[in-house]
Design an enzyme around this catalytic site. Structure first.
Site, PDB file in Angstrom:
ATOM      1  CG  ASP A 304      -1.183  -0.522   1.264  1.00 37.64           C
ATOM      2  OD1 ASP A 304      -0.603   0.340   0.578  1.00 37.64           O
ATOM      3  OD2 ASP A 304      -0.586  -1.251   2.082  1.00 37.64           O
ATOM      4  CD  GLU A 307       1.637   1.424  -4.804  1.00 34.97           C
ATOM      5  OE1 GLU A 307       1.569   0.215  -4.534  1.00 34.97           O
ATOM      6  OE2 GLU A 307       1.249   2.320  -4.052  1.00 34.97           O
ATOM      7  CG  ASP A 417       5.066   2.171   3.071  1.00 35.53           C
ATOM      8  OD1 ASP A 417       3.991   2.557   3.564  1.00 35.53           O
ATOM      9  OD2 ASP A 417       5.248   1.022   2.631  1.00 35.53           O
TER      10      ASP A 417
END
Ligand code: GLC
Length: 663
Positions: A304, A307, A417
């Site tokens: 996670d 990015e 999300d």
């Protein structure tokens, strides 16, 4: 046929396996501009692709930006999501053109936003363009997928139902979640461990207060056929005495700022460093850390914040605090108030921060923004390459939030999300074929929605679609309403929906494996199956799952059915109250179909069959050999049934396909 055109000197991404020779630009069917490409689109052209992004299956009429972004508030106005998937498929009358823009930097796709007939791609000076011509959309996709290599294959258990929440805070809470499912007869194969299983959010540690018996928990869960799946975050906490930080620091494995110091950002644990995932040595080092958890019996992970998401950079935070002083005591008016507000809001994921740290990629110092879209890909690759070294024979579950094309060979993705909104259920559906085009087969969204409060009917309807997606996980954010299936009053409806999944597993797994091994789509838009049916081409809320069945999920609150387009004769099969009912046969055309809450409906194509198992409370309990074949029509084609052990990497179409024939 694939042609490659080179512009400038692109940075290597390793998205494509065999690049092939460069073509002369004379052969280019697009117009080259100063910073990209243009193409005139005929009125009836459909533009497919872009993998994980917002809006329709047909991307026309909006502007999209490939720039991996953490945006938990995304909606129709959003241009970038967590992944960057630069593949488009222009599908028009007599023409099917695939385009892949290979560059790790930002790319903008204006697909008829500025002018309806203009496709404008802005990609800077340095990129490889792959142009793929074919006679059908499916053929173009297959050629593209062969170019980028075989998609990741997870273990079979990862096709079971997973329950997640940010976070289950202790071993006992995990046990309670499992009990909740088992007691109410709800199938379950995995429970997710979100950031709170760690000691102060430090990767590869375990909080020994709340999870004192971690190893015992893992093995106890294994006995119950439950796999625990911990999260791993991109940022490594800065803390003296923490081995991962100290090693990374000593070896110089972290991303650096302009002056060559470790670039410090804020994420969950506060101050963190980013391992330089693009540096081969750092990547191997970070990957080896997963062994800490593999050794404890863990066999699945989710990566996670890669990015990478930045709450703040230390430097920016300092500047913002200083600037905020200026506003103290002022009469904040329309301008100053907004400036003041933007100051705080702008600390996260700030573009300037992405321009102020550096990687050591292939021996060269490269500024992050130039390779931004590779970070999540290379983080996940680090894990996958380590698994290959550490557990070469075993399939390990791995999926990531951020991705670029090429990462599909190493792992799956979840769709980031989302929110507990009906529109996000529909978006989940629309993303499936787009992702398949880009090689991402093992994927799914947070069922029930991550942010916001879910309602019982939303979770049921979302699951009724989700039971078709390879990754089937219910996940919710902290502070939102609890949305585990057993917490809602109508447990029987959840039970029916989840049972449908376990009955369909033989078909779903077989279709997944064929799609992976043949480089084909598992989820197809109707226009792929009926390219000359103009109505089918426009349907955006129905899909083919494999070759044999069509689905048309309900995605509106309080609806008890919906209108369905039948491109040919099909038979309804309804999972209802734990059983399977054969329903009406629909002829080509539109029809309203009743779909009460809690029923799962599939439509079998004329002349095809659907094999169903009896179900089970977890994947290992499903008998993949004891199948009942449901059919539509009289002249039924035989079915190529793929089934392997689901654990080792011994995949083979030749060895594991069997022919099933209806009586
Ligand atoms: C990110 C993830 C989400 C997770 C949360 C806490 O928002 O996308 O799935 O629950 O972080 O780790």
């Amino acid at each position: 046929m694939v042609k490659r055109f080179r512009f400038g000197a692109p940075i290597e991404t390793e998205a494509v396996l065999e690049k092939g020779a460069q073509q002369d630009k004379q052969q280019l069917s697009l117009v080259q501009t100063a910073d990209g490409l243009e193409y005139e689109m005929p009125d009836d052209m459909i533009v497919y692709g872009l993998g994980e992004n917002t809006r329709g299956i047909n991307k026309r009429g909006w502007i999209y930006v490939s720039n991996c972004t953490d945006n938990p508030h995304h909606n129709e106005g959003t241009r970038s999501l967590y992944g960057a998937h630069n593949f488009l498929l222009l599908s028009g009358e007599g023409q099917q053109l695939g385009l892949f823009i290979d560059t790790p930097a930002k790319v903008t796709f204006d697909i008829g936003y500025s002018r309806y007939n203009l496709l404008r791609i802005t990609a800077g000076q340095d990129y490889d363009l792959y142009v793929i011509e074919g006679s059908t959309p499916a053929q173009v996709v297959q050629e593209f997928r062969q170019l980028i290599g075989r998609s990741y294959i997870p273990p079979k258990w990862a096709f079971g139902y997973g329950q997640s929440r940010w976070s289950y805070l202790s071993s006992d809470e995990v046990r309670e979640v499992v009990r909740g499912h088992r007691e109410k007869g709800l199938p379950l194969d995995s429970v997710y461990l979100d950031i709170d299983y760690m000691e102060r959010y430090k990767d590869f540690t375990v909080d020994r207060e709340q999870f004192a018996d971690f190893e015992q928990l893992v093995s106890e869960m294994k006995q119950e056929h439950i796999h625990l799946v911990p999260i791993i975050d991109a940022g490594v906490k800065v803390e003296e005495g923490y081995d991962v930080y100290e090693e990374g620091e000593k070896e110089g494995y972290f991303c650096k700022d302009e002056e060559g110091n470790d670039f410090i950002v804020g994420v969950w644990p506060g101050r963190c460093c980013f391992p330089d995932m693009l540096n081969d040595k750092a990547r191997a080092w970070f990957g080896n850390k997963y062994k800490v958890l593999l050794d404890k019996g863990i066999d699945g992970f989710w990566n996670d914040m890669n990015e990478p998401a930045v709450f703040y950079s230390e430097k920016r935070l300092k500047k913002v605090f200083e600037k905020l002083q200026d506003y103290q005591g002022q009469n904040l008016d329309v301008n100053t108030f907004f400036e003041f507000q933007a100051l705080a809001a702008g600390v996260s994921n700030n573009e300037e921060d992405y321009r102020s740290f550096y990687h050591n990629y292939r021996g060269e110092k490269i500024r992050h923004d130039k390779v931004h879209n590779l970070f999540g890909y290379y983080m996940t690759r680090s894990a996958s390459e380590a698994f290959e070294r550490l557990e070469p024979e075993k399939r390990i579950l791995m999926y990531s939030r951020s991705s670029y094309i090429g990462m599909h060979r190493y792992a799956g993705i979840w769709q980031g999300d989302n929110l507990s909104w009906w529109s996000h259920l529909l978006m989940n559906l629309k993303m499936m074929p787009s992702l398949n085009m880009c090689g991402f087969l093992y994927t799914g969204a947070d069922i029930g929605g991550f942010g916001g409060d879910a309602t019982e009917d939303l979770v049921i309807r979302w699951l009724s679609f989700g039971v078709f997606t390879p990754l089937l996980r219910n996940h919710a954010a902290r502070g939102t309403r609890q949305q585990e299936a057993y917490r809602f009053p109508r447990t029987n409806l959840f039970q029916n929906v989840l049972t449908a999944r376990y009955c369909m597993l033989p078909y779903l797994y077989s279709e997944f494996m064929k799609a992976a091994l043949r480089s084909t789509m598992m989820f197809s838009p109707l226009g792929f199956v009926y390219p000359s049916d103009q109505t089918a081409r426009q349907v955006e809320d129905q899909l083919f799952v494999g070759e044999n069945i069509m689905i048309a999920p309900v995605y509106e609150q309080n609806a008890s059915g919906r209108t369905v387009y039948f491109p040919e004769t099909m038979k309804l099969l309804r999972f209802h109250d734990g059983g399977v009912l054969e329903g009406s046969v629909y002829e080509k055309g539109w029809a309203y179909v009743e779909m009460p809450l809690g029923d799962v409906c599939v439509f079998i194509r004329d002349g095809y069959l659907l094999p169903l198992a009896k179900g089970g409370s977890h994947v290992a309990e499903v008998d993949f050999e004891d199948l009942r074949l449901y059919t539509c029509g009289s002249d039924v084609k035989s079915y190529e049934y793929y089934m392997d052990d689901g654990e080792t990497k011994d995949y083979s179409l030749d060895k594991y396909i069997r022919i099933l024939k209806a009586e």
